[in-house]
Design an enzyme around this catalytic site. Sequence first.
Site, short mmCIF file in Angstrom:
data_model
loop_
_atom_site.label_atom_id
_atom_site.label_comp_id
_atom_site.label_asym_id
_atom_site.label_seq_id
_atom_site.Cartn_x
_atom_site.Cartn_y
_atom_site.Cartn_z
N TRP A 37 -30.48 23.86 71.21
CA TRP A 37 -30.69 25.10 70.44
C TRP A 37 -32.17 25.26 70.04
CZ3 TRP A 37 -26.96 27.79 71.89
CH2 TRP A 37 -25.70 27.22 72.08
N ASP A 59 -33.24 26.08 61.48
CA ASP A 59 -31.86 26.44 61.83
C ASP A 59 -30.98 25.31 61.31
OD1 ASP A 59 -29.39 26.71 63.07
OD2 ASP A 59 -30.19 26.92 65.10
N LYS A 119 -19.57 26.99 61.89
CA LYS A 119 -19.41 25.54 61.97
C LYS A 119 -18.95 24.95 60.65
CE LYS A 119 -22.99 25.41 65.51
NZ LYS A 119 -22.14 25.06 66.64
#
Length: 362
Positions: free
Chosen positions: A101, A171, A195
Site C-alpha cells: 500500500w 495511512d 479493517k
Amino acid sequence: MSRVYNFSAGPAVLPEEVLKEAADEMLDYRGSGMSVMEMSHRSKVYDNIIKEAEQDLRDLMNIPDNYKVLFLQGGASQQFAMIPMNLMKNRKAGYIVTGQWAKKAYQEAQIYGEAVKLASSEDKTFSYIPDCSDLDIPDDLDYVYICENNTIYGTKYKKLPNTKGHTLVADVSSCFLSEPVDVTKYGVIYGGVQKNVGPAGVVIVIIREDLITEDTLPGTPTMLKYKTHADADSLYNTPPCYGIYICGKVFKWLKKMGGLSVMKERNEEKAKILYDFLDQSKLFHGTVVPEDRSLMNVPFVTGNEELDAKFVKEATAAGFVNLKGHRTVGGMRASIYNAMPKEGVEKLVAFMKKFEEENANA
C-alpha cells in the site's frame, strides 16, 4: 446460526454488540420510523449521528481542536491521489516504502510530482521496518509519507520516522484505534475503516487545519479538495451515511471497553498468544522480524505450499475463516483486530497445535 471466527484482513470482524444494536434499529432508528439507510443526510436525526460520531472519535484519540475530522469516500486508495493533490506545493514528497500500500501510494504520487523513495524494505519482501532515525531527507519535501501498519506483510512502525521537521502523513488503515496515538505528531493521519472500525465505504481523514487550503494542484476536482469537505463538515455531498453510523457505534463500544489504552493491552495479549506459539512451533513460523511485528496482522507459513493449503482448508471447516495469506506472500495470515475476542485466538492456537501433531511427519 453459528458465527465463525473471522480472521479476514478486511472487511473484517465487527463487535457482535454493535451488529446486534444495528439489527435492533434496522427498521426504526430511535422512533424516527425509518432505518438510517433511508434517512436524509440533511435531517436533524442524521446530523446528530455524524456529529456524535465525530465527537466520540475526538474523545478516543484526544484530537486537538486545530485538526479536522473528515468522513470521506473512495477508501484509503483514493487518498493516494488526494494527498499529493492537496499537499504537494513544491511538487516533491518523500515516501518510505514498507509494503504494497505504501508502494501504491508512492507510485500514485509520481503522477503529480517528484516522489522520493527515502527508504524501503522491499529487499526482504517487506518483512521488516527500515531504520528511519536519520534518513537523508531533502529540505524541499512537502511531506513524508508512511503506511504505519502493513496489513499484507504484518509489520508495524514501533517508532515514527524522524522527518526532520517535515509534515508526517500516515495511512493507519489496519491499526486504526488499536492503541493510543499522539495526533500532534502527524499532519494527516487517515484510514479506511473496513479493517478495525466499520463496514467498507468510509475513509476517515484527520488533518491539521493549516494543511487545508485553496492552493491545490491545478485540475484537482472539487470533490478531491480537503477544503470542500472541511467547509461542509463532511456533508458536501451525500456521505456513506450507514457506514458512518456503524463507525459511531464502534466508537461508543471502544469508549465502553475503556478506550485505546485498554484496547492496546487486549491486543498485545492476543498477539502474544499467537506469536508465542509460532516461536516455539516446529511446523509453523512467522515471517516478520520480531521487533517489527504487528499486533493486528500475523502472517505465518509452514514452508510447504501443499501443507499451507491443507491447513487453510481444514481451518475453514473448523470455523476459522479467511486465514489464507495475501496472494503476494502466500501462506496464512490471521488478522486479529479489536473486535476479535481473545477466545478466538486461543481456539485458533489450539487448532494449530492439533494440526501440527497430525502433520508432524508431513
